[in-house]
Design an enzyme around this catalytic site. Structure first.
Site, short mmCIF file in Angstrom:
data_model
loop_
_atom_site.label_atom_id
_atom_site.label_comp_id
_atom_site.label_asym_id
_atom_site.label_seq_id
_atom_site.Cartn_x
_atom_site.Cartn_y
_atom_site.Cartn_z
N ARG A 38 1.61 11.95 2.42
CA ARG A 38 1.07 10.65 2.83
C ARG A 38 1.95 10.08 3.93
O ARG A 38 3.09 9.65 3.68
CB ARG A 38 1.00 9.68 1.67
CG ARG A 38 0.53 8.28 2.12
CD ARG A 38 0.00 7.39 1.00
NE ARG A 38 1.03 6.91 0.11
CZ ARG A 38 0.84 5.92 -0.77
NH1 ARG A 38 -0.34 5.31 -0.87
NH2 ARG A 38 1.82 5.54 -1.57
N ASP A 51 6.08 -0.53 -6.12
CA ASP A 51 6.28 -0.07 -4.75
C ASP A 51 5.90 -1.20 -3.82
O ASP A 51 5.73 -2.34 -4.25
CB ASP A 51 5.52 1.24 -4.47
CG ASP A 51 4.00 1.06 -4.45
OD1 ASP A 51 3.51 -0.08 -4.58
OD2 ASP A 51 3.31 2.08 -4.31
#
Length: 532
Positions: free
Chosen positions: A165, A444
């Site tokens: 990613r 996150d």
């Protein structure tokens, strides 16, 4: 600053540690520079378009399904390219940052895929980004290993499929300059990974696979598609070699899910429900609308109507077009030395995965190797086939289905948690850590963004808590001071001063109290890495 004398117009502004020269080769830098020169003007125009659409939304309201793309949505004949063999069964995917031990453990976890995150689970320091590329190169080759504290880490014979990613379109990589401009973090991450690993992965029976984050418009998907076509051509690889999964983690992106699939139809295999960024995007999209205030973050679960409608919409769109629909991340993680809390976390994950499997998702995410078996048991039991492309949820998602906010509590405890998580996460991010366990949840950048934007939303629109307290500057300041004292007591004076808590609190408070909502907290925070 280090300048690269081999390539005209290219400067490296980060320290060259041992091994970095094997990633930042003249050939790889030339590849990245070419992609930058071709596509940076388009990226900048798309970022300006994002800002313009937000202005229009603030003034006139959110448009929803774009009428100019109705022909794509109404045409039932087109399908995406079928998935390659190693992406047909993705029932459990593990995600995490790209540090060496994490990469090895994730690949050995028993999950079908490992989404190696250079985005929200990684703080974009120069060393984290380049060392991540070193680790992913070694993982792609199957040679990654580690000796740590007397313990050896090696890959098993059978490992998870590697998916990278890269960063979103909005982030720059300030340490690589081409023709006086910063390179896009997305192009830096994608370009280096693809250049070094595409042929290696293909030779080992896999391929260059990517997760694409934070798309807000089909034209942003078109930019990725054009970049894929160019990159494949430059390495003499055929169309469709690259395979992408797009995270539907913005509200505008949900309304363009089919158009995103269409633009990437030669390269896409799946969409993913990125639930935490989606909640953040909902708040950001409706920042000027006082009727769209959300309750406490903990109350915005996947079972509330607008989130359930979003998940069903993604599954429906994907399966109609032959793409997989991946479930999202439950934030719960195993709890050490507390069996009752651990079982409660496992039960929450199990319930979340059962909901996804019954809805028709083709797989799901976990954040910890200890949860792979929990998710696998659910999908093995409820999904005996490699995927559920044959399952299409009934009905259609309407505009109101996707935007009507849920009712729920708005509490001092919820506000306090937002401030605590915001400070704790940003402090860790400033220290170079992108995925942070806080209060037995994996946080996150997306969950920190919910905390920040929800506080901004409540304060800006004069929300009142269930206790009767007004969410104002005084309340936010008072609770911030309380949470700072709590952190200081928890971590001790020395680490409190060295651990960036003061800087984090100042940045977080500034963003929460700003007149204008900053699109991403990581953008102003990124400047910190150059102030050290």
């Amino acid at each position: 600053m280090t300048s690269n004398p081999v390539l005209q117009g290219v400067e490296i502004k980060g320290a060259m540690q041992p091994g970095y020269e094997t990633i930042l080769t003249p050939e790889a830098l030339a590849f990245v520079a070419q992609l930058h020169r071709m596509y940076e003007p388009t990226r900048q125009s798309l970022l300006r378009a994002r800002a313009q659409r937000q202005t229009w939304t603030n003034e006139d309201g959110f448009i929803g399904f774009a009428p100019e793309y109705s022909a794509i949505r109404d045409d039932r004949s087109w399908q995406v390219r079928p998935a390659p063999a190693d992406l047909t069964d993705r029932r459990v995917e593990i995600t995490g940052p790209c540090d060496r031990k994490m990469v090895i453990n994730a690949l050995n976890s028993g999950a079908q895929c490992f989404m190696a995150c250079l985005e929200d689970a990684s703080a974009p320091t120069w060393d984290v980004m380049v060392q991540g590329q070193v680790n992913l190169r070694d993982a792609a080759a199957g040679t990654i290993s580690l000796e740590d504290k007397g313990k050896s880490y090696r890959l098993y014979d059978k490992t998870a499929v590697l998916i990278c990613r890269p960063r979103g379109w909005h982030l720059d990589e300030a340490h690589l300059i081409v023709d006086g401009q910063r390179v896009a973090g997305a192009i830096f991450d994608f370009g280096l990974y693809f250049f070094h690993n595409a042929h290696t992965l293909l030779a080992r029976g896999s391929g260059p696979y990517f997760y694409l984050p934070k798309l807000e418009h089909s034209l942003e998907a078109r930019l990725w598609n054009n970049l894929f076509i160019t990159a494949q051509s430059m390495l003499s690889l055929p169309l469709g070699t690259i395979r992408a999964t797009v995270l539907i983690e913005t509200l505008p992106g949900a309304f363009m899910a089919e158009e995103i699939l269409y633009e990437l139809r030669d390269h896409i295999t799946a969409l993913n429900c990125g639930r935490w960024d989606y909640i953040f995007s909902y708040i950001k999209t409706f920042q000027a609308d006082h009727t769209k205030l959300l309750p406490d973050r903990a109350a915005v679960t996947m079972t509330v109507p607008f989130m359930a409608a979003y998940a069903a919409h993604v599954v429906r769109v994907c399966h109609r077009r032959g793409a997989h629909a991946m479930g999202g991340m439950s934030a719960f993680i195993p709890v050490k030395d507390d069996e009752a809390a651990n079982e409660k976390a496992f039960a929450a994950v199990r319930a979340d995965k059962e909901r996804e499997a019954k809805l028709g998702h083709d797989g799901t995410w976990v954040a910890h190797p200890g949860l792979v078996s929990v998710a696998r048991e659910v999908f093995d039991r409820l999904m005996p086939t490699p995927n559920q492309l044959h399952v299409i949820p009934a009905g259609e998602a309407t505009f109101d289905d996707l935007v009507t906010p849920p009712t729920g509590p708005r509490t001092l405890a919820g506000l306090t948690n937002n401030i605590n998580v915001g400070i704790g996460y940003v402090a860790a991010w400033l220290r170079g850590q992108g995925a942070v366990p806080l209060h037995n949840l994996m946080e996150d950048a997306a969950t920190a963004e919910i905390s920040r934007t929800q506080l901004w939303q409540w304060r800006t629109h004069g929300a009142t808590l269930d206790s009767g307290e007004a969410v104002d500057v005084a309340l936010i300041t008072r609770v911030t001071e309380e949470q700072m004292a709590l952190y200081k007591a928890q971590v001790g004076d020395n680490f409190f001063e060295a651990g960036m808590y003061r800087q984090a609190a100042e940045l977080f408070r500034t963003l929460v109290l700003a007149e204008r909502l900053e699109p991403f907290l990581t953008s102003p925070a990124y400047a910190y890495y150059f102030a050290k």
